[in-house]
Design a protein around this motif. Structure first.
Motif, PDB file in Angstrom:
ATOM      1  N   ARG A  11       0.837  -1.198   0.000  1.00  0.00           N
ATOM      2  CA  ARG A  11       0.000   0.000   0.000  1.00  0.00           C
ATOM      3  C   ARG A  11       0.871   1.247   0.000  1.00  0.00           C
ATOM      4  O   ARG A  11       1.907   1.295   0.670  1.00  0.00           O
ATOM      5  CB  ARG A  11      -0.897   0.034   1.237  1.00  0.00           C
ATOM      6  CG  ARG A  11      -1.975  -1.033   1.290  1.00  0.00           C
ATOM      7  CD  ARG A  11      -2.905  -0.780   2.474  1.00  0.00           C
ATOM      8  NE  ARG A  11      -4.010  -1.729   2.540  1.00  0.00           N
ATOM      9  CZ  ARG A  11      -4.000  -2.831   3.276  1.00  0.00           C
ATOM     10  NH1 ARG A  11      -2.931  -3.114   4.028  1.00  0.00           N
ATOM     11  NH2 ARG A  11      -5.043  -3.633   3.287  1.00  0.00           N
ATOM     12  N   LEU A  12       0.427   2.233  -0.739  1.00  0.00           N
ATOM     13  CA  LEU A  12       1.042   3.549  -0.653  1.00  0.00           C
ATOM     14  C   LEU A  12       0.702   4.135   0.711  1.00  0.00           C
ATOM     15  O   LEU A  12      -0.482   4.224   1.076  1.00  0.00           O
ATOM     16  CB  LEU A  12       0.498   4.453  -1.761  1.00  0.00           C
ATOM     17  CG  LEU A  12       1.024   5.881  -1.791  1.00  0.00           C
ATOM     18  CD1 LEU A  12       2.503   5.913  -2.117  1.00  0.00           C
ATOM     19  CD2 LEU A  12       0.232   6.714  -2.810  1.00  0.00           C
ATOM     20  N   PRO A  13       1.712   4.529   1.512  1.00  0.00           N
ATOM     21  CA  PRO A  13       1.405   5.081   2.840  1.00  0.00           C
ATOM     22  C   PRO A  13       0.467   6.280   2.750  1.00  0.00           C
ATOM     23  O   PRO A  13       0.541   7.099   1.835  1.00  0.00           O
ATOM     24  CB  PRO A  13       2.790   5.476   3.370  1.00  0.00           C
ATOM     25  CG  PRO A  13       3.738   4.560   2.659  1.00  0.00           C
ATOM     26  CD  PRO A  13       3.161   4.400   1.284  1.00  0.00           C
ATOM     27  N   ARG A  14      -0.420   6.370   3.721  1.00  0.00           N
ATOM     28  CA  ARG A  14      -1.480   7.378   3.681  1.00  0.00           C
ATOM     29  C   ARG A  14      -0.956   8.808   3.527  1.00  0.00           C
ATOM     30  O   ARG A  14      -1.590   9.614   2.813  1.00  0.00           O
ATOM     31  CB  ARG A  14      -2.336   7.256   4.948  1.00  0.00           C
ATOM     32  CG  ARG A  14      -3.616   8.073   4.904  1.00  0.00           C
ATOM     33  CD  ARG A  14      -4.556   7.688   6.023  1.00  0.00           C
ATOM     34  NE  ARG A  14      -4.976   6.294   5.922  1.00  0.00           N
ATOM     35  CZ  ARG A  14      -5.962   5.884   5.140  1.00  0.00           C
ATOM     36  NH1 ARG A  14      -6.617   6.755   4.393  1.00  0.00           N
ATOM     37  NH2 ARG A  14      -6.293   4.606   5.118  1.00  0.00           N
ATOM     38  N   PRO A  15       0.166   9.214   4.149  1.00  0.00           N
ATOM     39  CA  PRO A  15       0.600  10.606   3.997  1.00  0.00           C
ATOM     40  C   PRO A  15       0.859  11.032   2.559  1.00  0.00           C
ATOM     41  O   PRO A  15       0.850  12.228   2.263  1.00  0.00           O
ATOM     42  CB  PRO A  15       1.893  10.663   4.827  1.00  0.00           C
ATOM     43  CG  PRO A  15       1.737   9.576   5.829  1.00  0.00           C
ATOM     44  CD  PRO A  15       1.012   8.482   5.125  1.00  0.00           C
ATOM     45  N   HIS A  33       6.959   0.680  -6.181  1.00  0.00           N
ATOM     46  CA  HIS A  33       7.386   2.077  -6.341  1.00  0.00           C
ATOM     47  C   HIS A  33       6.236   2.874  -6.936  1.00  0.00           C
ATOM     48  O   HIS A  33       5.588   2.430  -7.891  1.00  0.00           O
ATOM     49  CB  HIS A  33       8.592   2.175  -7.279  1.00  0.00           C
ATOM     50  CG  HIS A  33       9.749   1.300  -6.912  1.00  0.00           C
ATOM     51  ND1 HIS A  33      10.767   1.704  -6.086  1.00  0.00           N
ATOM     52  CD2 HIS A  33      10.035   0.021  -7.266  1.00  0.00           C
ATOM     53  CE1 HIS A  33      11.647   0.716  -5.951  1.00  0.00           C
ATOM     54  NE2 HIS A  33      11.215  -0.318  -6.652  1.00  0.00           N
ATOM     55  N   TRP A  34       6.003   4.047  -6.388  1.00  0.00           N
ATOM     56  CA  TRP A  34       5.000   4.974  -6.924  1.00  0.00           C
ATOM     57  C   TRP A  34       5.685   6.249  -7.383  1.00  0.00           C
ATOM     58  O   TRP A  34       6.482   6.846  -6.629  1.00  0.00           O
ATOM     59  CB  TRP A  34       3.971   5.339  -5.863  1.00  0.00           C
ATOM     60  CG  TRP A  34       2.891   4.340  -5.645  1.00  0.00           C
ATOM     61  CD1 TRP A  34       1.653   4.314  -6.229  1.00  0.00           C
ATOM     62  CD2 TRP A  34       2.909   3.227  -4.735  1.00  0.00           C
ATOM     63  NE1 TRP A  34       0.910   3.255  -5.761  1.00  0.00           N
ATOM     64  CE2 TRP A  34       1.651   2.562  -4.828  1.00  0.00           C
ATOM     65  CE3 TRP A  34       3.863   2.714  -3.856  1.00  0.00           C
ATOM     66  CZ2 TRP A  34       1.339   1.436  -4.085  1.00  0.00           C
ATOM     67  CZ3 TRP A  34       3.564   1.586  -3.108  1.00  0.00           C
ATOM     68  CH2 TRP A  34       2.307   0.957  -3.233  1.00  0.00           C
ATOM     69  N   VAL A  60       8.083   7.010  -4.156  1.00  0.00           N
ATOM     70  CA  VAL A  60       7.960   6.383  -2.850  1.00  0.00           C
ATOM     71  C   VAL A  60       8.115   4.881  -3.041  1.00  0.00           C
ATOM     72  O   VAL A  60       7.406   4.266  -3.845  1.00  0.00           O
ATOM     73  CB  VAL A  60       6.607   6.701  -2.190  1.00  0.00           C
ATOM     74  CG1 VAL A  60       6.464   5.959  -0.865  1.00  0.00           C
ATOM     75  CG2 VAL A  60       6.470   8.205  -1.974  1.00  0.00           C
ATOM     76  N   THR A  61       9.053   4.293  -2.309  1.00  0.00           N
ATOM     77  CA  THR A  61       9.368   2.868  -2.410  1.00  0.00           C
ATOM     78  C   THR A  61       8.905   2.159  -1.151  1.00  0.00           C
ATOM     79  O   THR A  61       9.211   2.586  -0.034  1.00  0.00           O
ATOM     80  CB  THR A  61      10.876   2.653  -2.609  1.00  0.00           C
ATOM     81  OG1 THR A  61      11.274   3.298  -3.831  1.00  0.00           O
ATOM     82  CG2 THR A  61      11.218   1.178  -2.668  1.00  0.00           C
ATOM     83  N   SER A 283      -3.452   3.058  -5.343  1.00  0.00           N
ATOM     84  CA  SER A 283      -2.714   3.196  -4.084  1.00  0.00           C
ATOM     85  C   SER A 283      -2.431   1.848  -3.417  1.00  0.00           C
ATOM     86  O   SER A 283      -1.749   1.812  -2.393  1.00  0.00           O
ATOM     87  CB  SER A 283      -3.487   4.096  -3.109  1.00  0.00           C
ATOM     88  OG  SER A 283      -4.756   3.538  -2.812  1.00  0.00           O
ATOM     89  N   GLU A 284      -2.944   0.749  -3.992  1.00  0.00           N
ATOM     90  CA  GLU A 284      -2.779  -0.556  -3.341  1.00  0.00           C
ATOM     91  C   GLU A 284      -2.555  -1.643  -4.391  1.00  0.00           C
ATOM     92  O   GLU A 284      -3.355  -1.800  -5.316  1.00  0.00           O
ATOM     93  CB  GLU A 284      -4.013  -0.889  -2.502  1.00  0.00           C
ATOM     94  CG  GLU A 284      -3.891  -2.197  -1.725  1.00  0.00           C
ATOM     95  CD  GLU A 284      -5.046  -2.401  -0.768  1.00  0.00           C
ATOM     96  OE1 GLU A 284      -5.027  -3.388  -0.018  1.00  0.00           O
ATOM     97  OE2 GLU A 284      -5.978  -1.567  -0.767  1.00  0.00           O
ATOM     98  N   TRP A 285      -1.454  -2.384  -4.214  1.00  0.00           N
ATOM     99  CA  TRP A 285      -1.147  -3.514  -5.088  1.00  0.00           C
ATOM    100  C   TRP A 285      -1.714  -4.800  -4.493  1.00  0.00           C
ATOM    101  O   TRP A 285      -1.591  -5.052  -3.297  1.00  0.00           O
ATOM    102  CB  TRP A 285       0.360  -3.687  -5.254  1.00  0.00           C
ATOM    103  CG  TRP A 285       1.013  -2.740  -6.217  1.00  0.00           C
ATOM    104  CD1 TRP A 285       1.644  -1.569  -5.921  1.00  0.00           C
ATOM    105  CD2 TRP A 285       1.107  -2.910  -7.634  1.00  0.00           C
ATOM    106  NE1 TRP A 285       2.126  -0.994  -7.068  1.00  0.00           N
ATOM    107  CE2 TRP A 285       1.821  -1.795  -8.132  1.00  0.00           C
ATOM    108  CE3 TRP A 285       0.669  -3.893  -8.532  1.00  0.00           C
ATOM    109  CZ2 TRP A 285       2.101  -1.636  -9.490  1.00  0.00           C
ATOM    110  CZ3 TRP A 285       0.942  -3.740  -9.881  1.00  0.00           C
ATOM    111  CH2 TRP A 285       1.652  -2.616 -10.350  1.00  0.00           C
ATOM    112  N   TYR A 286      -2.316  -5.628  -5.365  1.00  0.00           N
ATOM    113  CA  TYR A 286      -2.694  -6.995  -5.028  1.00  0.00           C
ATOM    114  C   TYR A 286      -1.740  -7.945  -5.749  1.00  0.00           C
ATOM    115  O   TYR A 286      -1.023  -7.545  -6.668  1.00  0.00           O
ATOM    116  CB  TYR A 286      -4.130  -7.304  -5.474  1.00  0.00           C
ATOM    117  CG  TYR A 286      -5.171  -6.326  -5.019  1.00  0.00           C
ATOM    118  CD1 TYR A 286      -5.161  -5.795  -3.729  1.00  0.00           C
ATOM    119  CD2 TYR A 286      -6.200  -5.931  -5.879  1.00  0.00           C
ATOM    120  CE1 TYR A 286      -6.140  -4.903  -3.315  1.00  0.00           C
ATOM    121  CE2 TYR A 286      -7.183  -5.045  -5.476  1.00  0.00           C
ATOM    122  CZ  TYR A 286      -7.153  -4.525  -4.196  1.00  0.00           C
ATOM    123  OH  TYR A 286      -8.115  -3.645  -3.794  1.00  0.00           O
TER     124      TYR A 286
END
Length: 298
Positions: A11-15, A33-34, A60-61, A283-286
């Motif tokens: 998951r991409l962190p919420r901040p 990575h995003w 963001v990694t 924002s979320e990988w499965y």
């Protein structure tokens, strides 16, 4: 039809979710990575006659401890494709050469500090861009560029190409699915959808295949799992057994979200036995692990 839930992976962190996702990927080591920007990708920065002004972005990694930030300077592509290099750097590429600014800058290479270092072209109509464990770029094109599948090093040197035809594979018009693994690269191209097994120093192995339209494939031993298809088969999973010359379907199911819901618009990455799925809002990988989900004895 039976369903197969995917598992939550990263998951991409919420901040960081207030920023706009330009692209996201899973690297050869399994890290997510995003590529994020302050403005929506469709807007870019102030437009000019031949494209968009360069902008600063944040990568963001997630996946090897605490999230890591890498600030990229002067990114040229407002909808760039992101890939991670094994030395800590990144590449950001434009899918279309006619939208690249400046000329010759389709693939931008950034060092581990986020500084733009050099650029090169890999050809128009990029459908897939994946970096292998050694840092080479594998590019599969869609049907507006009949270049097939090609491998480049990070300095822009062409190392290998399939050409637009291969013996036994027919016309490679569109690289529908590409899996860049540790020891091999697998592809499933239109028009005949053969399974191509590409290994260093060996002729390409071609297997016939009747599963059409898959957008991703996972390879686990003697099993290949195809994900996707045309129309209502967008969430289809077809489990196949490999033979000497082909693949034989043995089971069909449908992928669903971890909570059982239908998948929405998504981006997929294939690496070895795994297919990673990033669903909108990205924002979320499965993940689907073919070896764990579909054991050898079906």
């Amino acid at each position: 039809m039976q369903v197969t839930p995917l598992n939550t992976y990263a998951r991409l962190p919420r901040p960081y979710r207030a920023m706009h996702p330009v692209h996201s990927t899973i690297d050869a080591e399994g890290r997510a990575h995003w590529l994020l920007s302050e403005r929506p990708p469709s807007a870019g920065n102030a437009p000019k006659s031949d494209g968009h002004e360069p902008y600063d972005a944040l990568v963001v990694t997630v996946g090897d401890g605490a999230p890591r930030e890498t600030h990229l300077s002067a990114v040229a592509h407002p909808r760039g494709l992101l890939e991670a290099l094994p030395d800590g750097g990144f590449v950001v590429a434009g899918a279309r050469t006619r939208r690249t600014a400046p000329p010759g800058g389709q693939v931008q290479v950034f060092d581990a500090l986020g500084r733009a270092s050099w650029t090169f072209d890999v050809g128009d109509a990029v459908e897939h861009l994946l970096v292998d464990a050694g840092g080479d770029l594998w590019v599969g094109h869609f049907d507006e560029n009949p270049e097939g599948i090609r491998r480049w090093n990070a300095w822009g040197e062409l190392l290998w190409e399939s050409g637009d035809t291969l013996p036994g594979a027919g016309w490679i018009m569109d690289c529908y699915a590409l899996n860049v693994g540790r020891d091999a690269v697998w592809a499933c191209p239109y028009t005949e959808f053969p399974v191509l097994e590409i290994r260093e120093g060996a002729p390409v192995r071609v297997r016939s295949n009747d599963v059409s339209g898959a957008k991703a494939l996972a390879v686990a031993g003697q099993r290949i799992v195809f994900f996707g298809g045309y129309g209502g088969d967008a969430d289809r999973l077809v489990v196949c057994a490999t033979t000497g010359s082909g693949v034989e379907p043995v089971r069909t199911t449908r992928a669903v979200r971890p909570d059982g819901g239908r998948l929405g618009r998504r981006h997929v990455v294939s690496r070895d036995e795994r297919v990673y799925v990033l669903e909108e809002p990205y924002s979320e990988w499965y993940v689907l692990d073919a070896g764990a989900t579909f054991p050898a004895a079906l």
